[in-house]
Write an enzyme that holds these catalytic residues in place. Structure first.
Site, PDB file in Angstrom:
ATOM      1  N   GLU A  36      -7.677  13.162  14.825  1.00 21.93           N
ATOM      2  CA  GLU A  36      -6.875  12.969  13.611  1.00 21.93           C
ATOM      3  C   GLU A  36      -5.690  13.927  13.564  1.00 21.93           C
ATOM      4  OE1 GLU A  36      -6.780  10.603  11.624  1.00 21.93           O
ATOM      5  OE2 GLU A  36      -8.626   9.595  12.176  1.00 21.93           O
ATOM      6  N   GLY A  61       4.237  18.472  20.361  1.00 17.29           N
ATOM      7  CA  GLY A  61       5.091  18.963  19.271  1.00 17.29           C
ATOM      8  C   GLY A  61       4.292  19.461  18.076  1.00 17.29           C
ATOM      9  N   TYR A  62       4.997  19.927  17.062  1.00 16.96           N
ATOM     10  CA  TYR A  62       4.354  20.453  15.847  1.00 16.96           C
ATOM     11  C   TYR A  62       3.234  21.432  16.230  1.00 16.96           C
ATOM     12  CZ  TYR A  62       6.799  16.517  13.823  1.00 16.96           C
ATOM     13  OH  TYR A  62       7.780  15.621  13.465  1.00 16.96           O
ATOM     14  N   CYS A  67      -1.399 -11.339   7.824  1.00 20.55           N
ATOM     15  CA  CYS A  67      -2.199 -10.324   7.121  1.00 20.55           C
ATOM     16  C   CYS A  67      -3.495 -10.907   6.546  1.00 20.55           C
ATOM     17  CB  CYS A  67      -1.359  -9.711   6.003  1.00 20.55           C
ATOM     18  SG  CYS A  67      -2.256  -8.419   5.138  1.00 20.55           S
ATOM     19  N   CYS A 114       0.982  -4.380   8.494  1.00 21.67           N
ATOM     20  CA  CYS A 114       1.777  -3.960   7.332  1.00 21.67           C
ATOM     21  C   CYS A 114       2.719  -2.839   7.772  1.00 21.67           C
ATOM     22  CB  CYS A 114       0.846  -3.508   6.210  1.00 21.67           C
ATOM     23  SG  CYS A 114       1.697  -3.406   4.631  1.00 21.67           S
ATOM     24  N   CYS A 141       3.506 -10.298   6.900  1.00 20.91           N
ATOM     25  CA  CYS A 141       2.566 -10.827   5.902  1.00 20.91           C
ATOM     26  C   CYS A 141       1.884 -12.117   6.366  1.00 20.91           C
ATOM     27  CB  CYS A 141       3.281 -11.066   4.579  1.00 20.91           C
ATOM     28  SG  CYS A 141       4.006  -9.570   3.900  1.00 20.91           S
ATOM     29  N   ASP A 165      -2.564   8.490   4.952  1.00 23.05           N
ATOM     30  CA  ASP A 165      -1.428   8.931   5.773  1.00 23.05           C
ATOM     31  C   ASP A 165      -0.241   8.018   5.435  1.00 23.05           C
ATOM     32  OD1 ASP A 165      -2.080   6.545   6.931  1.00 23.05           O
ATOM     33  OD2 ASP A 165      -2.247   7.310   8.975  1.00 23.05           O
ATOM     34  N   TYR A 219      -5.355  14.521   3.930  1.00 24.56           N
ATOM     35  CA  TYR A 219      -5.561  13.383   4.834  1.00 24.56           C
ATOM     36  C   TYR A 219      -6.664  13.691   5.854  1.00 24.56           C
ATOM     37  CZ  TYR A 219      -5.250  10.407   8.792  1.00 24.56           C
ATOM     38  OH  TYR A 219      -5.613   9.573   9.812  1.00 24.56           O
ATOM     39  N   CYS A 258      -2.336  -9.229  -2.270  1.00 20.75           N
ATOM     40  CA  CYS A 258      -1.225  -8.269  -2.192  1.00 20.75           C
ATOM     41  C   CYS A 258      -0.143  -8.550  -3.224  1.00 20.75           C
ATOM     42  CB  CYS A 258      -0.636  -8.309  -0.789  1.00 20.75           C
ATOM     43  SG  CYS A 258       0.750  -7.195  -0.606  1.00 20.75           S
TER      44      CYS A 258
HETATM   45 FE1  SF4 Z   1       1.331  -5.607   3.827  1.00 18.44          FE
HETATM   46 FE2  SF4 Z   1       0.763  -7.060   1.717  1.00 18.44          FE
HETATM   47 FE3  SF4 Z   1       2.179  -8.109   3.671  1.00 18.44          FE
HETATM   48 FE4  SF4 Z   1      -0.408  -7.567   4.025  1.00 18.44          FE
HETATM   49  S1  SF4 Z   1       0.464  -9.043   2.660  1.00 18.44           S
HETATM   50  S2  SF4 Z   1       1.285  -7.126   5.465  1.00 18.44           S
HETATM   51  S3  SF4 Z   1      -0.637  -5.733   2.813  1.00 18.44           S
HETATM   52  S4  SF4 Z   1       2.774  -6.398   2.387  1.00 18.44           S
END
Ligand code: SF4
Length: 351
Positions: free
Chosen positions: A31, A75-76, A195, A186, A192, A132, A114, A201
């Site tokens: 992580e 890095g970091y 998704c 996303c 979308c 994150d 996080y 959403c």
């Molecule tokens: Fe992102 Fe909503 Fe699109 Fe899914 S539907 S990719 S959660 S914006």
């Protein structure tokens, strides 16, 4: 939404070595490495790091320079130093056993909200979010949060929404599914149509997903012009360990802000009691940090002797390969290695 997301994750998740374990130490290492670095790049670093420092006990006893060396290129570097300190504390304060409690984890050096959430949920199944940048984007779109995510109260709201949508079980998987959704579907330009949680959403239904999350423009990075000096003497090149906050503890070639003329550069070296003459300017390099950009001119010098102040060393090829040097000086390092291999300056003395 939870069921659909987890089902998608089960079928679509990429396989990474850190996904084959729930050992809190391994989860923690991965992580920390994954912050600011792409997963594909992390694989090699993670595998080597776990081989070199297989447990929190080994890391606690490690020399900071060895840890920085294993981190070289990621890095970091403050993250690597923080990890070693944190390992020491876990060994001393918790008998080498990672605490399960998120609030206790958060008090450890270098562990933020996080990382604490990721370790607690993935290693111990604790129902706590890990937000994150990817998850922040997903939550702001799913919940239709249209305020500036840089504002602390909006950040808190995103965190509490992320917590509210977590299932009772498979909490670690759920957090990883949210991260995976952010990384694969996303994305900043949302996909979308692919998704699995589109029907839940807000932003997708409202048609403004690509405008979220709302972020105030960051100030542009400041450009710092630097002169980097490769000073050679008999198959060795001059290095110093940085004391400054930026790249602290790493070995660098002497460098000064703004473009120095060869005469000025020689004078700066004289101030360090290094007597050298200018040979040539061999090129330029650029490195981008979070807030600044270094624009570097690389100059070569020949030194009369191996005198050097405390904290400075003359490094041969082997030392150059074994010491931790930052990515910012990679171009200079490559040039120095080439010159040392050719022995181009080993027999030359200042005029
Ligand atoms: Fe992102 Fe909503 Fe699109 Fe899914 S539907 S990719 S959660 S914006």
């Amino acid at each position: 939404m939870q069921k659909r997301l987890l089902a998608w994750y089960d079928g679509a998740k990429r396989s990474f070595p850190w996904r084959e374990t729930t050992d809190p130490y391994a989860v923690w290492v991965s992580e920390v490495m994954l912050q600011q670095t792409r997963a594909e790049t992390v694989i090699g670093y993670y595998t080597r790091f776990m081989k070199r420092f297989p447990s929190v006990g080994v890391l606690a006893q490690a020399d900071e320079q060895d840890v920085l060396k294993a981190w070289e290129g990621l890095g970091y570097y403050s993250r690597a130093r923080g990890m070693r300190k944190c390992a020491e504390l876990i060994v001393k304060g918790y008998s080498g056993v990672f605490p399960k409690d998120v609030d206790v984890l958060r008090k450890l050096p270098g562990i933020g909200a996080y990382t604490a959430g990721a370790v607690a949920s993935i290693a111990f199944g604790v129902r706590t979010p890990a937000v994150d940048g990817n998850v922040e984007r997903v939550v702001s779109r799913l919940c239709g949060i249209r305020d500036d995510v840089g504002v602390p109260s909006v950040k808190r709201r995103i965190r509490s929404e992320a917590e509210a949508m977590m299932p009772r079980e498979r909490c670690g998987d759920f957090n990883q599914a949210m991260m995976e959704l952010g990384a694969r579907i996303c994305q900043p330009a949302p996909r979308c149509e692919l998704c699995p949680v589109r029907q839940f959403c807000d932003a997708s239904l409202a048609g403004d997903a690509d405008a979220l999350p709302v972020k105030q423009r960051k100030a542009p990075q400041r450009v710092v012009v630097r002169t980097v000096m490769l000073v050679f003497h008999e198959r060795a090149v001059l290095l110093h360990r940085r004391d400054e906050k930026l790249l602290h503890g790493l070995w660098c070639f002497p460098g000064f802000d703004r473009l120095q003329t060869p005469a000025e550069a020689v004078k700066r070296l004289e101030e360090l009691r290094i007597h050298a003459v200018y040979a040539e300017t061999i090129g330029s390099a650029r490195h981008t940090f979070t807030h600044i950009i270094w624009e570097m001119t690389l100059m070569v010098f020949r030194a009369a002797s191996r005198s050097a102040p405390d904290g400075w060393i003359w490094a041969d090829l082997a030392a150059l390969a074994s010491l931790p040097l930052p990515t910012a000086t990679k171009a200079a390092q490559r040039a120095a290695e080439q010159i040392l291999k050719l022995g181009a300056y080993d027999s030359l003395q200042p005029d």
